[in-house]
Design an enzyme around this catalytic site. Structure first.
Site, PDB file in Angstrom:
ATOM      1  N   GLY A 144       7.130 -53.939 -18.915  1.00 29.81           N
ATOM      2  CA  GLY A 144       6.920 -55.041 -17.888  1.00 29.81           C
ATOM      3  C   GLY A 144       7.820 -56.431 -18.001  1.00 29.81           C
ATOM      4  O   GLY A 144       7.564 -57.290 -17.195  1.00 29.81           O
ATOM      5  N   ARG A 177      14.129 -64.202  -7.761  1.00 32.20           N
ATOM      6  CA  ARG A 177      15.098 -63.433  -7.329  1.00 32.20           C
ATOM      7  C   ARG A 177      14.984 -63.887  -5.556  1.00 32.20           C
ATOM      8  O   ARG A 177      13.622 -63.722  -5.033  1.00 32.20           O
ATOM      9  CB  ARG A 177      15.314 -62.056  -7.319  1.00 32.20           C
ATOM     10  CG  ARG A 177      16.171 -61.221  -6.860  1.00 32.20           C
ATOM     11  CD  ARG A 177      16.685 -59.943  -7.425  1.00 32.20           C
ATOM     12  NE  ARG A 177      15.666 -58.978  -7.222  1.00 32.20           N
ATOM     13  CZ  ARG A 177      15.788 -57.742  -7.780  1.00 32.20           C
ATOM     14  NH1 ARG A 177      16.814 -57.454  -8.308  1.00 32.20           N
ATOM     15  NH2 ARG A 177      15.046 -56.846  -7.419  1.00 32.20           N
ATOM     16  N   ASP A 232      16.702 -46.099  -5.463  1.00 34.95           N
ATOM     17  CA  ASP A 232      15.767 -47.350  -5.444  1.00 34.95           C
ATOM     18  C   ASP A 232      16.459 -48.690  -5.729  1.00 34.95           C
ATOM     19  O   ASP A 232      15.982 -49.515  -5.532  1.00 34.95           O
ATOM     20  CB  ASP A 232      14.759 -47.122  -6.534  1.00 34.95           C
ATOM     21  CG  ASP A 232      15.386 -46.730  -7.975  1.00 34.95           C
ATOM     22  OD1 ASP A 232      16.161 -45.708  -7.932  1.00 34.95           O
ATOM     23  OD2 ASP A 232      15.062 -47.399  -8.842  1.00 34.95           O
ATOM     24  N   ASP A 253      19.799 -55.233  -7.925  1.00 35.43           N
ATOM     25  CA  ASP A 253      19.810 -54.805  -9.350  1.00 35.43           C
ATOM     26  C   ASP A 253      21.088 -54.882 -10.053  1.00 35.43           C
ATOM     27  O   ASP A 253      21.478 -53.761 -10.198  1.00 35.43           O
ATOM     28  CB  ASP A 253      19.182 -53.585  -9.185  1.00 35.43           C
ATOM     29  CG  ASP A 253      17.383 -53.695  -9.143  1.00 35.43           C
ATOM     30  OD1 ASP A 253      17.012 -54.814  -9.173  1.00 35.43           O
ATOM     31  OD2 ASP A 253      16.522 -52.701  -9.174  1.00 35.43           O
ATOM     32  N   GLY A 294       7.782 -51.846 -11.574  1.00 32.79           N
ATOM     33  CA  GLY A 294       7.137 -51.587 -12.960  1.00 32.79           C
ATOM     34  C   GLY A 294       6.806 -53.176 -13.592  1.00 32.79           C
ATOM     35  O   GLY A 294       6.032 -53.108 -14.495  1.00 32.79           O
ATOM     36  N   ARG A 295       7.940 -53.991 -13.469  1.00 27.53           N
ATOM     37  CA  ARG A 295       8.018 -55.224 -13.980  1.00 27.53           C
ATOM     38  C   ARG A 295       8.293 -56.403 -13.254  1.00 27.53           C
ATOM     39  O   ARG A 295       8.804 -57.300 -13.672  1.00 27.53           O
ATOM     40  CB  ARG A 295       8.888 -55.292 -15.268  1.00 27.53           C
ATOM     41  CG  ARG A 295      10.171 -54.804 -14.716  1.00 27.53           C
ATOM     42  CD  ARG A 295      11.232 -55.210 -15.840  1.00 27.53           C
ATOM     43  NE  ARG A 295      12.486 -54.664 -15.508  1.00 27.53           N
ATOM     44  CZ  ARG A 295      13.567 -54.932 -16.177  1.00 27.53           C
ATOM     45  NH1 ARG A 295      13.630 -55.698 -17.103  1.00 27.53           N
ATOM     46  NH2 ARG A 295      14.836 -54.395 -15.797  1.00 27.53           N
TER      47      ARG A 295
END
Ligand code: AMP
Ligand code: MG
Length: 493
Positions: A128, A178, A254, A264, A94-95
């Site tokens: 975002g 990343r 996810d 994450d 999404g971002r």
């Protein structure tokens, strides 16, 4: 170089080439005043990229998303996800954007990805964006995990955008660059399995096998071997988390990789007092992702992966389920075996003897009952090897409660057939002195958000050498002061 424009990255974008249907081509949002906050020189060297060029304006523009570097093919990746147990079929980046892939100096393919780079077709209600604090957290914890020897994605840079982000308050915005072995997730398989095209899961599996688990192709049933390999990687990964007291905080499907890297870093934390029920995330009301639940959750997530892979495991659904179930049932044993080996290393016991499991369990029970700091107590155990029990005893309000266990432990150590100095030195490589303690992380992120990166850089230095005790750093080895209270982290949005 002549007139040729200097290439920042030598991209080779296999994901985009091989897996149409699993992404949307997209561009990053343009930000007003990019400024590099932290840059990872060690990682840049490992990637074989020119750090100086990346620190220059053109490089910073690439790292923040203002100018896609030559050869990039930015895409928002599509994936599904079970979030706290509930299924969201269409999550995706999404971002975030995958910029492309590079080969590092060891020849390994690595993703370069931006997080906080603006709304994408998967943004749903989100803006975002990302704030400086959470992106610094992801940088810091990734480096801490890496230094602890735990597979993880890592940050190449955090770049301030110069724009504000609306959260509970207005906050300075940032973009994280990343690096990951890949961004294939359990949720990527779930997404592929949902679609109209049954061949997509197979293409994804073939891609994942080639990229992460290449030995699987030798097997009679490559997809089964692949699944076994992912299960093994996750059993080992979660065991490593548990051994250092790491709580991921949001183990949605996810947020679980196929490569076996930790990914994450949102509401994550290290436990202080040993407590299987420890939860730090403000949104984890039921304690689903509590410290002690992580192995079970990993197995649950892997069951979701198995469901997506069923058609590849056998043409007969019944038999595919049977095959998958058999593998899934091996997870607890694989986990316990990894964890047990790690725990014995923490205690200086090289082989496994009868009674070791009870010895370990009883130590953990003692720590839990008396609210003893996990990292400090394990680190202090190496003194016991030299006959000094005082370092551990002094961590207890009533030191005597440790004595019974210490007698048993010393008796067990007597059967270790190695020089005590070798044993204690090995223990000190298994039990970190410095973990990213929550109060120190908060202090560093608050200062960083306010524009002072000094505390962040110091903490980063400390946790980048977690096993080497250094004088002057006592404060970094100590548990939070009581005034810090109960720790809560918020999702890194
Ligand atoms: P996470 O739990 O942080 O891994 O994020 C779950 C999903 O929410 C992913 O699909 C993210 O891309 C999306 N997401 C999180 N924060 C934002 C945001 N600020 N804007 C758009 N999407 C977001
Ligand atoms: Mg995520």
């Amino acid at each position: 170089m002549g007139n040729a424009r200097h290439q920042l990255f030598a991209f080779d974008n296999s994901f985009v080439r091989d897996l149409p249907g699993l992404y949307e081509p997209w561009q990053a949002a343009v930000v007003s005043a990019p400024k590099l906050l932290v840059f990872n020189d060690a990682l840049a060297a490992e990637l074989g990229v020119d750090a100086e060029a990346l620190r220059a304006p053109e490089g910073v523009a690439a790292l923040v998303g203002n100018a896609p570097p030559d050869g990039a093919s930015p895409v928002a990746q599509a994936y599904s996800g079970h979030q706290f147990g509930g299924f969201s079929p269409r999550l995706g980046d999404g971002r975030a954007l995958l910029l492309g892939e590079v080969h590092d100096i060891h020849g390994r393919r690595r993703d370069l990805h931006l997080k906080g780079s603006g709304r994408t077709p998967f943004a749903r209600g989100g803006d975002g964006k990302a704030a400086v604090g959470p992106m610094l957290r992801e940088y810091l914890i990734g480096e801490a995990m890496h230094a602890l020897g735990i597979p993880t994605t890592r940050a190449l840079a955090v770049t301030a955008t110069g724009d504000q982000v609306a959260r509970e308050t207005m906050l300075p915005g940032a973009v994280l660059a990343r690096v990951a072995a890949s961004h294939l997730r359990v949720g990527t398989f779930q997404y592929a399995a949902l679609g109209e095209d049954p061949a997509l899961v197979q293409r994804l599996a073939d891609y994942a096998i080639a990229r992460h688990h290449p030995a699987s192709v030798e097997s009679a049933n490559p997809y089964l071997a692949f699944f076994e390999s992912v299960v093994a990687a996750q059993a080992s990964l979660v065991a490593r988390w548990m051994l250092v007291g790491f709580v991921h905080g949001v183990m949605n499907t996810d947020n679980m990789t196929i490569s076996g890297e930790t990914i994450d870093y949102g509401p994550c934390a290290f436990i202080d007092a040993y407590d299987p029920a420890a939860v730090f995330s403000s949104i984890d009301h039921g304690g689903r992702y509590a410290y002690g639940n992580q192995p079970q959750i990993a197995q649950w997530n892997l069951t979701r992966l198995a469901e997506a892979l069923l058609p590849l495991l056998d043409v007969e659904t019944e038999s595919a389920i049977e095959i998958a179930t058999h593998v899934l049932q091996s997870f607890p044993d694989q986990y316990r075996s990894s964890w047990g080996t790690g725990m014995r290393a923490k205690l200086g016991l090289d082989d496994e003897q009868q009674g070791d499991a009870e010895l370990i369990d009883d130590l953990l029970t003692l720590l839990q009952e008396h609210h003893i700091d996990f990292a400090s107590s394990f680190r202090a155990l190496s003194s016991v090897v030299h006959g000094d029990t005082e370092r551990v005893r002094s961590l207890f309000v009533e030191p005597r409660v440790f004595d019974g266990w210490a007698v048993r432990y010393r008796a067990r150590l007597a059967s270790v057939d190695r020089d005590p100095h070798t044993v204690s030195a090995a223990m000190d490589r298994a039990n970190p002195v410095y973990v990213s303690r929550n109060h120190l992380v908060e202090e560093a992120l608050a200062a960083g958000t306010g524009g002072d990166l000094g505390p962040f850089q110091r903490l980063l230095d400390v946790v980048s050498q977690p096993f080497d005790e250094r004088s002057g750093l006592e404060r970094y080895a100590e548990p939070a002061p009581a005034s810090f209270g109960r720790y809560r982290t918020f999702c890194g949005t």
